[in-house]
Design an enzyme around this catalytic site. Sequence first.
Site, PDB file in Angstrom:
ATOM      1  N   ARG A  25     -11.442  -0.193  14.801  1.00 49.07           N
ATOM      2  CA  ARG A  25     -11.364   0.526  13.534  1.00 49.07           C
ATOM      3  C   ARG A  25     -12.277  -0.247  12.584  1.00 49.07           C
ATOM      4  NH1 ARG A  25      -5.252   1.383  11.487  1.00 49.07           N
ATOM      5  NH2 ARG A  25      -5.768  -0.661  10.706  1.00 49.07           N
ATOM      6  N   MET A  33      12.457  24.342   4.547  1.00 50.94           N
ATOM      7  CA  MET A  33      11.786  23.663   3.442  1.00 50.94           C
ATOM      8  C   MET A  33      12.765  22.902   2.546  1.00 50.94           C
ATOM      9  SD  MET A  33       9.301  25.130   0.443  1.00 50.94           S
ATOM     10  CE  MET A  33       7.876  25.557   1.393  1.00 50.94           C
ATOM     11  N   TYR A  64      16.048  29.348  11.044  1.00 52.20           N
ATOM     12  CA  TYR A  64      14.797  30.046  11.370  1.00 52.20           C
ATOM     13  C   TYR A  64      14.528  29.989  12.867  1.00 52.20           C
ATOM     14  CZ  TYR A  64      13.234  30.273   6.497  1.00 52.20           C
ATOM     15  OH  TYR A  64      13.107  30.554   5.167  1.00 52.20           O
ATOM     16  N   LYS A 105       0.848  -1.201   0.000  1.00 51.13           N
ATOM     17  CA  LYS A 105       0.000   0.000   0.000  1.00 51.13           C
ATOM     18  C   LYS A 105       0.885   1.254   0.000  1.00 51.13           C
ATOM     19  CE  LYS A 105      -0.502  -0.454   5.026  1.00 51.13           C
ATOM     20  NZ  LYS A 105      -1.401  -0.940   6.086  1.00 51.13           N
TER      21      LYS A 105
HETATM   22  C1  LIG Z   1      -0.666  -2.062   6.624  1.00 53.53           C
HETATM   23  C2  LIG Z   1      -1.240  -3.353   7.046  1.00 53.53           C
HETATM   24  C3  LIG Z   1      -0.400  -4.429   7.356  1.00 53.53           C
HETATM   25  C4  LIG Z   1       1.107  -4.306   7.398  1.00 53.53           C
HETATM   26  O1  LIG Z   1       1.478  -3.754   8.643  1.00 53.53           O
HETATM   27  P1  LIG Z   1       3.006  -3.547   9.063  1.00 53.53           P
HETATM   28  O2  LIG Z   1       2.949  -3.035  10.432  1.00 53.53           O
HETATM   29  O3  LIG Z   1       3.570  -2.548   8.103  1.00 53.53           O
HETATM   30  O4  LIG Z   1       3.666  -4.867   8.932  1.00 53.53           O
HETATM   31  C5  LIG Z   1      -0.987  -5.637   7.666  1.00 53.53           C
HETATM   32  N1  LIG Z   1      -2.340  -5.768   7.697  1.00 53.53           N
HETATM   33  C6  LIG Z   1      -3.175  -4.751   7.429  1.00 53.53           C
HETATM   34  C7  LIG Z   1      -4.626  -4.948   7.514  1.00 53.53           C
HETATM   35  C8  LIG Z   1      -2.652  -3.506   7.109  1.00 53.53           C
HETATM   36  O5  LIG Z   1      -3.483  -2.490   6.834  1.00 53.53           O
END
Ligand SMILES: *Cc1c(COP(=O)(O)O)cnc(C)c1O
Length: 363
Positions: free
Chosen positions: A135, A308, A260, A35
């Site tokens: 969630r 930046m 800054y 992802k």
């Molecule tokens: C992102 C995700 C993972 C991977 O998690 P990591 O902590 O990066 O290993 C596994 N399962 C689900 C449902 C996720 O959304």
Amino acid sequence: MPRPILATIHVDSMKHNLAVAKAKSPGAKAWGVVKAHGYGHGLERAMRGFADADGLALIEFDNAVKLREMGWKKPILLLEGFFGPADLHTMAGYELQAAVHCNQQLEWLEAAQDQLAARGIRFDLHLKMNTGMNRLGFMPDAFAAAHARLSAIRCVGSITMMTHFANADDVDHPLLPIREQIRRFERGTAGLPGARSLSNSAGVLLHQELKNDWIRPGIMLYGGTPGGGSAEEFGLQATMTLSSEIIGVQDIAAGELVGYGSRFRAEGQMRVGVVACGYADGYPRVAPLGTPVLVDGVRTRLVGRVSMDMLTVDLTDLPQARIGSPVVLWGRGLPIDEVAEQAGTIGYELMCALAPRVPVVEG
Ligand SMILES: *Cc1c(COP(=O)(O)O)cnc(C)c1O
């Protein structure tokens, strides 16, 4: 000459880290989680790096379709499920698996089942349980009913039972320890048939007692850790090195102020190096004084505020450093987790925030 900032992606190390995940989970198949464009590494590179994975998992429908267009033939799993009834047609067209986490999704499947079943479509789905993250997912007590309802839908093939732990990285969490989350999963799935998928990276690295048919490692494949040990201790290799160069040097007297807000004051005579990397490149602006930075392969410290396009480092003990000296912000030689911790965040966020203006090469 281009501005010297560069992200180098180590595809071989991605392969290595996947092998580590598989070795730690004998008998389980592995989704490579890609992802967010492979945690900022690029979707196509992630596909190549995880060519040995049994499937790829992600969130974004458009990128799932891209994986198919780029030639990925093995399973693809949409971890957040489908967002509307039209997505079912994309899933059918590109052979995508998906998480099912709520009744609304069951309704969409029920409404479309006659049409899809008539076309011979059978979805492999992943019924998600909420084991305390609150969630996505069905409550443990509602899980068996959801499973029965999903099983009765004519366009459904296999059903894998999955959950995602809130605290796999913190074994003795005082409020919700992982053993309680596992207990909820076992209770909710008791007597139900099908494969199980529990472990993210923290599960893989810290809870080898978990029984998985499919693991879902993400961060560990990119050489970051979810906690509980360093990448080196887990045998993981960095997959993204963010590098730049010194583009300016200032010799300043005691009492001079840097950057800054004039937040840093030189205690004595010192040399300050200016690095072509700032928060618009993805370096965290909140990184404090003392955050490690490598110059010429030697560790020194960030001084002054990150701006930046630039940040400033202490070169007082590096008299040989000059304009053009190589700088590593994170990656090989400087674990991303260390930089993230200093900045009060996690390696995941730094990788994902690599800015589009940073050129990317492989090496
Ligand atoms: C992102 C995700 C993972 C991977 O998690 P990591 O902590 O990066 O290993 C596994 N399962 C689900 C449902 C996720 O959304």
